[in-house]
Design a protein around this motif. Structure first.
Motif, mmCIF file in Angstrom:
data_model
loop_
_atom_site.group_PDB
_atom_site.id
_atom_site.type_symbol
_atom_site.label_atom_id
_atom_site.label_comp_id
_atom_site.label_asym_id
_atom_site.label_seq_id
_atom_site.Cartn_x
_atom_site.Cartn_y
_atom_site.Cartn_z
ATOM 1 N N ASN A 1 35.159 -49.174 -19.729
ATOM 2 C CA ASN A 1 36.350 -47.976 -20.056
ATOM 3 C C ASN A 1 37.378 -48.602 -18.883
ATOM 4 O O ASN A 1 37.886 -48.727 -18.095
ATOM 5 N N ASN B 1 33.850 -51.149 -24.930
ATOM 6 C CA ASN B 1 33.670 -49.999 -25.317
ATOM 7 C C ASN B 1 33.091 -49.328 -25.312
ATOM 8 O O ASN B 1 33.124 -47.926 -24.656
ATOM 9 N N TYR B 2 32.016 -49.442 -26.190
ATOM 10 C CA TYR B 2 31.157 -48.984 -27.112
ATOM 11 C C TYR B 2 29.622 -48.847 -25.475
ATOM 12 O O TYR B 2 28.538 -48.276 -26.104
ATOM 13 N N VAL B 3 29.831 -49.580 -24.400
ATOM 14 C CA VAL B 3 28.766 -49.761 -24.401
ATOM 15 C C VAL B 3 29.244 -48.926 -22.306
ATOM 16 O O VAL B 3 28.424 -49.716 -21.363
ATOM 17 N N GLN C 1 40.591 -43.905 -31.273
ATOM 18 C CA GLN C 1 39.790 -42.629 -30.339
ATOM 19 C C GLN C 1 40.276 -42.437 -29.158
ATOM 20 O O GLN C 1 40.367 -41.249 -29.323
ATOM 21 N N ARG C 2 40.677 -43.416 -28.156
ATOM 22 C CA ARG C 2 41.081 -43.145 -27.301
ATOM 23 C C ARG C 2 42.560 -42.673 -26.664
ATOM 24 O O ARG C 2 42.425 -42.030 -26.077
ATOM 25 N N ILE D 1 37.036 -53.680 -33.389
ATOM 26 C CA ILE D 1 36.162 -53.209 -33.197
ATOM 27 C C ILE D 1 37.146 -52.460 -31.992
ATOM 28 O O ILE D 1 37.097 -51.545 -31.768
ATOM 29 N N ALA E 1 38.510 -48.928 -31.199
ATOM 30 C CA ALA E 1 37.608 -47.815 -29.700
ATOM 31 C C ALA E 1 39.748 -47.250 -29.234
ATOM 32 O O ALA E 1 39.371 -46.216 -28.486
ATOM 33 N N THR F 1 41.944 -52.673 -23.572
ATOM 34 C CA THR F 1 41.167 -51.895 -24.412
ATOM 35 C C THR F 1 40.623 -52.583 -25.844
ATOM 36 O O THR F 1 39.673 -52.817 -26.084
ATOM 37 N N PRO G 1 33.770 -54.403 -28.285
ATOM 38 C CA PRO G 1 32.752 -53.296 -28.295
ATOM 39 C C PRO G 1 32.384 -53.655 -27.093
ATOM 40 O O PRO G 1 31.660 -51.800 -27.242
ATOM 41 N N TRP H 1 35.723 -58.550 -33.329
ATOM 42 C CA TRP H 1 35.632 -57.777 -32.563
ATOM 43 C C TRP H 1 36.670 -57.389 -32.282
ATOM 44 O O TRP H 1 37.097 -55.904 -31.238
#
Length: 60
Positions: A48, A43-45, A16-17, A9, A13, A36, A41, A6
């Motif tokens: 933010n 963050n991917y649904v 990537q930001r 991941i 994220a 964040t 995960p 968790w």
């Protein structure tokens, strides 16, 4: 093992930001980066998370 995955991941994220670029360092950026990572995960649904820090100033 699930908690570690968790958090990994969440770190991906945040990377990537661009939260680990090091251009500026303040309370809000550190808080946003931490939340964040903890959100993982989510963050991917669509999550933010943002943190706004207003620290008290010392008196003069």
């Amino acid at each position: 093992m699930i908690v570690l995955l968790w958090l990994v991941i969440g770190v991906i994220a945040a990377a990537q930001r661009g939260y680990f670029d090091g251009s500026e360092s303040n309370c809000a950026k550190a808080g946003t980066t931490a939340i964040t990572v903890v959100a993982g995960p989510l963050n991917y649904v669509g999550a933010n998370p943002k943190i706004d820090c207003d620290l008290p100033e010392p008196s003069q």
